[in-house]
Design a protein around this motif. Sequence first.
Motif, PDB file in Angstrom:
ATOM      1  N   GLU A  14       0.828  -1.207   0.000  1.00 54.31           N
ATOM      2  CA  GLU A  14       0.000   0.000   0.000  1.00 54.31           C
ATOM      3  C   GLU A  14       0.866   1.263   0.000  1.00 54.31           C
ATOM      4  N   ALA A  15       1.988   1.214   0.726  1.00 55.27           N
ATOM      5  CA  ALA A  15       2.892   2.369   0.752  1.00 55.27           C
ATOM      6  C   ALA A  15       3.459   2.648  -0.637  1.00 55.27           C
ATOM      7  N   VAL A  16       3.789   1.594  -1.368  1.00 61.07           N
ATOM      8  CA  VAL A  16       4.301   1.764  -2.731  1.00 61.07           C
ATOM      9  C   VAL A  16       3.193   2.255  -3.651  1.00 61.07           C
ATOM     10  N   ARG A  17       1.983   1.703  -3.511  1.00 64.25           N
ATOM     11  CA  ARG A  17       0.868   2.080  -4.376  1.00 64.25           C
ATOM     12  C   ARG A  17       0.524   3.554  -4.216  1.00 64.25           C
ATOM     13  N   ARG A  18       0.644   4.082  -3.015  1.00 61.02           N
ATOM     14  CA  ARG A  18       0.317   5.493  -2.775  1.00 61.02           C
ATOM     15  C   ARG A  18       1.517   6.411  -2.991  1.00 61.02           C
ATOM     16  N   ASP A  19       2.623   5.875  -3.493  1.00 62.25           N
ATOM     17  CA  ASP A  19       3.831   6.659  -3.729  1.00 62.25           C
ATOM     18  C   ASP A  19       4.405   7.259  -2.456  1.00 62.25           C
ATOM     19  N   ILE A  20       4.139   6.594  -1.310  1.00 65.92           N
ATOM     20  CA  ILE A  20       4.765   7.021  -0.062  1.00 65.92           C
ATOM     21  C   ILE A  20       6.235   6.629  -0.068  1.00 65.92           C
ATOM     22  N   ALA A  21       6.520   5.515  -0.721  1.00 70.59           N
ATOM     23  CA  ALA A  21       7.903   5.050  -0.856  1.00 70.59           C
ATOM     24  C   ALA A  21       8.035   4.351  -2.188  1.00 70.59           C
ATOM     25  N   GLY A  22       9.233   4.449  -2.794  1.00 74.35           N
ATOM     26  CA  GLY A  22       9.456   3.739  -4.047  1.00 74.35           C
ATOM     27  C   GLY A  22       9.493   2.249  -3.829  1.00 74.35           C
ATOM     28  N   PHE A  23      10.083   1.850  -2.702  1.00 78.78           N
ATOM     29  CA  PHE A  23      10.083   0.438  -2.321  1.00 78.78           C
ATOM     30  C   PHE A  23      10.272   0.360  -0.820  1.00 78.78           C
ATOM     31  N   VAL A  24       9.571  -0.541  -0.195  1.00 83.20           N
ATOM     32  CA  VAL A  24       9.759  -0.829   1.228  1.00 83.20           C
ATOM     33  C   VAL A  24       9.416  -2.293   1.440  1.00 83.20           C
ATOM     34  N   SER A  25      10.221  -2.973   2.234  1.00 80.02           N
ATOM     35  CA  SER A  25       9.992  -4.401   2.467  1.00 80.02           C
ATOM     36  C   SER A  25       9.067  -4.605   3.653  1.00 80.02           C
ATOM     37  N   ALA A  26       8.468  -5.790   3.702  1.00 78.56           N
ATOM     38  CA  ALA A  26       7.581  -6.127   4.829  1.00 78.56           C
ATOM     39  C   ALA A  26       8.357  -6.150   6.137  1.00 78.56           C
ATOM     40  N   SER A  27       9.613  -6.608   6.113  1.00 72.07           N
ATOM     41  CA  SER A  27      10.418  -6.654   7.342  1.00 72.07           C
ATOM     42  C   SER A  27      10.716  -5.252   7.862  1.00 72.07           C
TER      43      SER A  27
END
Length: 279
Positions: A14-27
């Motif tokens: 969801e963070a990537v979909r909203r452009d909050i971050a380019g990439f972030v891992s679940a960990s």
Amino acid sequence: MPLARWSCPELAREAVRRDIAGFVSASTVRRWLTEDAIKPWQHRSWIFITDPGFRLKAARVLDLYARTWQDRTLGEDEYVISADEKTSIQARCRCHPTLAPGQARAMRVNHTYGRGGALAYLAAYDVHAARVSGRTEPRTGIDPFIHLVVQVMTQEPYASAKRVFWIVDNGSSHRGQKAADLLSAAFPNAVLVHTPVHASWLNQVEIYFSVVQRKVVSPNDFTDLAQVGDRLRAFEDRHNATAQPFRWKFTTSDLDDLLARLDQHTAGRREESSAASTA
């Protein structure tokens, strides 16, 4: 989103979909949530006070814990009993033997079991002596409760006591004035004191039952109901030989502070509701 609770992978996507971050891992999300002060996935249940006599009834119980009744200190020949029932303690007969714990391995309890029946455990806890008198019954009800009362009140020091206060909740086994009259008719020196409605947390025997659940019942691996009863009676003997009174810290001053905070919260909610309806 139709989610009451998010998983870490869902939050990362969801963070990537909203452009909050380019990439972030679940960990990484998991680490952030662990470090954060707010834990939105945690919740606690509560129930709002509905008993109109809550303050009076609660204060009466708290005064007894402080060895006071109607503004007078209790005498040495007056006692306070906290009583209730722990219902439906099952005998779960595991289909395969429980495996003892080993190095880097927890105890293993088989998931499947046969039902060996259930019983009720009734207990009377002397608040100031930390002594428990209990019994098992096939079911709860007024008769099993009276059996417990007879068991306690025919023994010393309660049989010759000036007064014995019985603190109980509003369960069907001892609800209302009828139960109080029945108790006093059988034992004139017994006084039934009810907690407020939905306030069993004021009854100290519930602390004892939580200990029983952790130390006696869990993980519930019994061959039959007889073994359940034997374990409960053996635990009573162990408890009575070593126990100290619970360090009860909630006083009438704490009660008044709690009620004041609840009144303030309720007033705020009413103002919000009134403003929303006006808008």
